[in-house]
Write an enzyme that holds these catalytic residues in place. Structure first.
Site, PDB file in Angstrom:
ATOM      1  N   LYS A  80      79.428  45.960 -53.303  1.00 48.93           N
ATOM      2  CA  LYS A  80      80.777  46.209 -53.794  1.00 48.93           C
ATOM      3  C   LYS A  80      80.690  47.251 -54.889  1.00 48.93           C
ATOM      4  O   LYS A  80      79.671  47.366 -55.586  1.00 48.93           O
ATOM      5  CB  LYS A  80      81.388  44.922 -54.366  1.00 48.93           C
ATOM      6  CG  LYS A  80      82.904  44.901 -54.329  1.00 48.93           C
ATOM      7  CD  LYS A  80      83.432  44.590 -52.924  1.00 48.93           C
ATOM      8  CE  LYS A  80      84.929  44.344 -52.947  1.00 48.93           C
ATOM      9  NZ  LYS A  80      85.423  43.928 -51.621  1.00 48.93           N
ATOM     10  N   GLY A 180     103.174  34.215 -50.484  1.00 50.74           N
ATOM     11  CA  GLY A 180     102.955  35.655 -50.477  1.00 50.74           C
ATOM     12  C   GLY A 180     103.210  36.223 -49.092  1.00 50.74           C
ATOM     13  O   GLY A 180     102.636  35.747 -48.115  1.00 50.74           O
ATOM     14  N   VAL A 181     104.100  37.211 -48.993  1.00 51.40           N
ATOM     15  CA  VAL A 181     104.384  37.817 -47.686  1.00 51.40           C
ATOM     16  C   VAL A 181     104.245  39.336 -47.776  1.00 51.40           C
ATOM     17  O   VAL A 181     105.163  40.094 -47.502  1.00 51.40           O
ATOM     18  CB  VAL A 181     105.772  37.407 -47.143  1.00 51.40           C
ATOM     19  CG1 VAL A 181     105.715  36.078 -46.470  1.00 51.40           C
ATOM     20  CG2 VAL A 181     106.843  37.404 -48.234  1.00 51.40           C
ATOM     21  N   GLY A 182     103.059  39.763 -48.199  1.00 46.49           N
ATOM     22  CA  GLY A 182     102.726  41.177 -48.222  1.00 46.49           C
ATOM     23  C   GLY A 182     102.362  41.671 -46.838  1.00 46.49           C
ATOM     24  O   GLY A 182     102.715  41.070 -45.820  1.00 46.49           O
ATOM     25  N   VAL A 184      99.546  41.779 -44.995  1.00 44.43           N
ATOM     26  CA  VAL A 184      98.796  40.882 -44.115  1.00 44.43           C
ATOM     27  C   VAL A 184      99.642  39.679 -43.725  1.00 44.43           C
ATOM     28  O   VAL A 184      99.762  39.327 -42.549  1.00 44.43           O
ATOM     29  CB  VAL A 184      97.484  40.416 -44.793  1.00 44.43           C
ATOM     30  CG1 VAL A 184      96.812  39.329 -43.961  1.00 44.43           C
ATOM     31  CG2 VAL A 184      96.533  41.598 -44.976  1.00 44.43           C
ATOM     32  N   ALA A 185     100.262  39.046 -44.711  1.00 37.21           N
ATOM     33  CA  ALA A 185     101.001  37.810 -44.445  1.00 37.21           C
ATOM     34  C   ALA A 185     102.244  38.051 -43.600  1.00 37.21           C
ATOM     35  O   ALA A 185     102.633  37.188 -42.806  1.00 37.21           O
ATOM     36  CB  ALA A 185     101.379  37.133 -45.751  1.00 37.21           C
ATOM     37  N   TYR A 186     102.883  39.193 -43.745  1.00 37.54           N
ATOM     38  CA  TYR A 186     104.060  39.476 -42.919  1.00 37.54           C
ATOM     39  C   TYR A 186     103.667  39.535 -41.444  1.00 37.54           C
ATOM     40  O   TYR A 186     104.346  38.965 -40.582  1.00 37.54           O
ATOM     41  CB  TYR A 186     104.724  40.784 -43.339  1.00 37.54           C
ATOM     42  CG  TYR A 186     105.995  41.076 -42.558  1.00 37.54           C
ATOM     43  CD1 TYR A 186     107.207  40.525 -42.950  1.00 37.54           C
ATOM     44  CD2 TYR A 186     105.975  41.885 -41.425  1.00 37.54           C
ATOM     45  CE1 TYR A 186     108.373  40.767 -42.236  1.00 37.54           C
ATOM     46  CE2 TYR A 186     107.125  42.134 -40.696  1.00 37.54           C
ATOM     47  CZ  TYR A 186     108.323  41.573 -41.109  1.00 37.54           C
ATOM     48  OH  TYR A 186     109.473  41.802 -40.380  1.00 37.54           O
TER      49      TYR A 186
END
Length: 365
Positions: A80, A180-182, A184-186
């Site tokens: 990383k 959370g619905v950003g 990825v989540a959407y």
């Protein structure tokens, strides 16, 4: 911090400090383990309070990538990078090109990609100086935004967790609380809606919540109320550490499966939910779709169909985690570590055997 003691504890291989005065670059590259192959992990740009905090974050995240890549079945190690700075105002072409030259100097031991605070366009700038970067813009012919593939992996992992908890991976009529619905989540909600799940959503971004309500008929709740929702599955897809002393007593879900990193605030919270009989899909196993997607670029030319097919292994990987958990009566977060460590140990031992054979042949000569 006692740097060498810290690195010795988890057997880190390398720490690289990168500085370029003219561009303002201050970066750290951490390589944890390259047993399985070159270290792959994104570059994060963040306003760290201290240099020690930045170093510790790079080291912690690098170890996490070792386990994520191993558990995903990839022939890649863990690394990383972090850049100290404000991603809203401190970026420049010169900074990312200077950083690209540092990556190039490692001759392939570390391969980077986008992460928190960095974008596909930043990766394009790094790519001007090195080929050891993935996730550049689609204009450059690579995989681009990994969010849709990550979401697909979360969806499959949620089905595996449902299978372990309910005896079936069918999500129709299941109530799923999504925190959370950003991006990825959407997309995850699209999959869940198409299968007939009932969605309860929350987000600090009111526009994101409205979008999910309008598109999927989701029920909206306030951020602090998501833990109290009567649901079958709790899906943390925003901040980490939402599984903690305060939230665990409130949870009614039988499954925890989401895209957020570091979902357990501390390891003992994994013990608590295990004792409550909650099936937890360890974050670095279920959210590996993005890194699987990026790793496909290493085949030469990115192929989305091939990447999506590889992501399907997340279902089987989680079923293996649940099997280890059941057989050994251990929490799933420990079972996931064990699965990853077993693979690394097997490859490491195979490497020792090969080197030993080669050495004996040379001795006989």
């Amino acid at each position: 911090m006692e740097l060498f003691s810290y690195m010795e504890e988890d057997d880190y291989e390398q720490l690289v400090i990168c500085q370029d005065k003219s561009s303002g670059l201050k970066a750290i590259i951490a390589i944890h383990d390259t047993t399985l192959g070159p270290a792959l992990g994104g570059t994060r740009m963040w306003t760290y309070n201290t240099e020690s905090e930045a170093i510790e974050d790079a080291l912690r995240l690098a170890k996490g990538m070792t386990y994520k890549n191993a558990a995903a079945g990839l022939n890649l190690g863990g690394g990383k990078a972090v850049i100290i700075g404000d991603p809203r105002k401190d970026k420049s072409e010169a900074m990312f090109r200077a950083f690209g030259r540092y990556i190039q100097s490692l001759n392939g031991r570390y391969i980077t990609a986008e992460d928190v605070g960095t974008t596909e366009q930043d990766m394009d700038l790094i790519h001007m100086e090195t080929n050891y970067v993935n996730g550049t813009s689609t204009v450059a012919g690579s995989s681009g935004d990994p969010s849709p593939v990550t979401a697909y992996g979360i969806y499959l992992g949620m089905k595996a967790a449902a299978n372990a908890a309910f005896g079936s991976d069918i999500l129709r009529d299941k109530t799923i609380a999504v925190q959370g619905v950003g991006h990825v989540a959407y997309t995850l909600c699209e999959y869940l809606h198409d299968e007939g799940a009932r969605l309860v959503v929350t987000d600090i971004n009111e526009a994101a919540v409205k979008r999910a309500v309008d598109a999927f008929g989701a029920v909206a709740v306030e951020p602090d109320d998501i833990y109290d929702v009567e649901c079958d599955i709790y899906s943390p897809c925003a901040l980490g550490a939402t599984i903690n002393d305060d939230t665990i007593p409130k949870l009614t879900a039988k499954v925890i499966a989401g895209s957020a990193n570091n979902q357990l605030k501390a390891n003992h919270h994994g013990d608590l939910i295990h004792n409550k009989g909650i099936i937890y899909a360890p974050d670095y196993v279920i959210n590996a779709g993005g890194v699987i997607n990026i790793a496909d670029e290493l085949n030469g030319v990115y192929n989305q169909e091939r990447a999506m097919k590889k992501v399907q292994a997340i279902y089987d990987n989680l079923m293996r985690v649940f099997e280890i958990s059941n057989n050994d009566n251990i929490p799933t977060y420990i079972a996931a570590d064990r699965m990853a460590e077993e693979r690394m140990t097997a490859i490491k031992n195979a490497g020792k055997q090969f080197l030993s054979t080669e050495k004996s042949v040379l001795t006989n000569k």
